[in-house]
Design an enzyme around this catalytic site. Sequence first.
Site, PDB file in Angstrom:
ATOM      1  N   CYS A   8      37.705  22.392  -3.372  1.00 47.27           N
ATOM      2  CA  CYS A   8      36.645  22.880  -2.476  1.00 47.27           C
ATOM      3  C   CYS A   8      37.011  24.225  -1.837  1.00 47.27           C
ATOM      4  O   CYS A   8      38.141  24.707  -1.968  1.00 47.27           O
ATOM      5  CB  CYS A   8      36.377  21.834  -1.394  1.00 47.27           C
ATOM      6  SG  CYS A   8      34.742  22.024  -0.652  1.00 47.27           S
ATOM      7  N   ASP A 133      36.195  11.454   4.509  1.00 49.52           N
ATOM      8  CA  ASP A 133      36.939  12.619   5.010  1.00 49.52           C
ATOM      9  C   ASP A 133      37.424  12.336   6.430  1.00 49.52           C
ATOM     10  O   ASP A 133      37.153  11.269   7.010  1.00 49.52           O
ATOM     11  CB  ASP A 133      35.980  13.827   4.996  1.00 49.52           C
ATOM     12  CG  ASP A 133      36.672  15.176   4.952  1.00 49.52           C
ATOM     13  OD1 ASP A 133      37.905  15.229   5.050  1.00 49.52           O
ATOM     14  OD2 ASP A 133      35.950  16.189   4.834  1.00 49.52           O
TER      15      ASP A 133
HETATM   16  O1  LIG Z   1      36.433  23.412   4.163  1.00 50.95           O
HETATM   17  C1  LIG Z   1      35.816  23.672   5.204  1.00 50.95           C
HETATM   18  O2  LIG Z   1      36.148  24.620   5.929  1.00 50.95           O
HETATM   19  C2  LIG Z   1      34.644  22.838   5.606  1.00 50.95           C
HETATM   20  C3  LIG Z   1      33.973  23.162   6.767  1.00 50.95           C
HETATM   21  C4  LIG Z   1      32.886  22.412   7.166  1.00 50.95           C
HETATM   22  C5  LIG Z   1      32.475  21.325   6.411  1.00 50.95           C
HETATM   23  C6  LIG Z   1      33.148  20.997   5.258  1.00 50.95           C
HETATM   24  C7  LIG Z   1      34.236  21.734   4.844  1.00 50.95           C
HETATM   25  N1  LIG Z   1      34.952  21.385   3.696  1.00 50.95           N
HETATM   26  C8  LIG Z   1      34.471  20.369   2.823  1.00 50.95           C
HETATM   27  C9  LIG Z   1      35.394  19.757   1.835  1.00 50.95           C
HETATM   28  O3  LIG Z   1      34.902  19.164   0.889  1.00 50.95           O
HETATM   29  C10 LIG Z   1      36.870  19.692   2.059  1.00 50.95           C
HETATM   30  O4  LIG Z   1      37.494  19.741   0.814  1.00 50.95           O
HETATM   31  C11 LIG Z   1      37.206  18.372   2.749  1.00 50.95           C
HETATM   32  O5  LIG Z   1      36.671  18.412   4.038  1.00 50.95           O
HETATM   33  C12 LIG Z   1      38.732  18.140   2.817  1.00 50.95           C
HETATM   34  O6  LIG Z   1      39.351  19.180   3.512  1.00 50.95           O
HETATM   35  P1  LIG Z   1      40.966  19.208   3.680  1.00 50.95           P
HETATM   36  O7  LIG Z   1      41.339  18.115   4.599  1.00 50.95           O
HETATM   37  O8  LIG Z   1      41.245  20.556   4.259  1.00 50.95           O
HETATM   38  O9  LIG Z   1      41.547  19.061   2.310  1.00 50.95           O
END
Ligand SMILES: O=C(O)c1ccccc1NCC(=O)[C@H](O)[C@H](O)COP(=O)(O)O
Length: 218
Positions: A8, A133
């Site tokens: 992502c 999440d």
């Molecule tokens: O990535 C972001 O900044 C974000 C901001 C607001 C809503 C969603 C967002 N990301 C979505 C995703 O699918 C991420 O991969 C997921 O939240 C996992 O994040 P992480 O814990 O940093 O791997």
Amino acid sequence: MSLWVKICGNTSLEDAQLAVDSGADALGFVFAASPRRVNAEQVAAITAQLPASVEKIGVFVDTPFDEIVSIVRTCGLTGVQIHSALATDGPARLRAEFGPGLRILRVVHFGPGAMQYAEAYLADPNVDGLLVDSRTATAVGGTGIAFDWAHAAETLFQNPNGGKVLVAAGGLSPDNVAEAIATLRPWGVDVVSGVEAAPGRKDAGKVRAFIANARSAG
Ligand SMILES: O=C(O)c1ccccc1NCC(=O)[C@H](O)[C@H](O)COP(=O)(O)O
């Protein structure tokens, strides 16, 4: 069925291509307040260069319905990931617009109250699955924080889900993705912070290691 892996927070063609070349099934693009925020014009220029076989998922937080529809069309997205309130008939209206080809994922933040949301979303025939999440007081995604996998394995990930998919996200990294898969047995995994050199910029070694470790474990 092999594990579905989504990388992502892509902000450039170079990073998107890295994920594709490393074997990602799906790429995510964040259309929301974030250091990874992108707009439709940028994403359309990226997706035009990507193979049709790779899923292109738009991440939306409190985005008006008509704007989601417009972005899906402009960018040729194949899926949406909804992190926020959407009218109850939102998934049905998206299905009516785009048909069964659009993957519709609802996000559940694991913690108090998560089961109620999960059950409601899973009962919706137009929701294809859940992305589970973590969140903080100020961020609904991209937190880099893992939820309580042991608890989730005994609860949400046990839930009979009628063939719908469960994707694990939140604080995954090349170092812990195998353990997450062993604990949760998810259909898919998703990551952003754990494969970055800086917010919005991928670390090539981490992207490759994350996908390789997820594939070995899945
Ligand atoms: O990535 C972001 O900044 C974000 C901001 C607001 C809503 C969603 C967002 N990301 C979505 C995703 O699918 C991420 O991969 C997921 O939240 C996992 O994040 P992480 O814990 O940093 O791997």
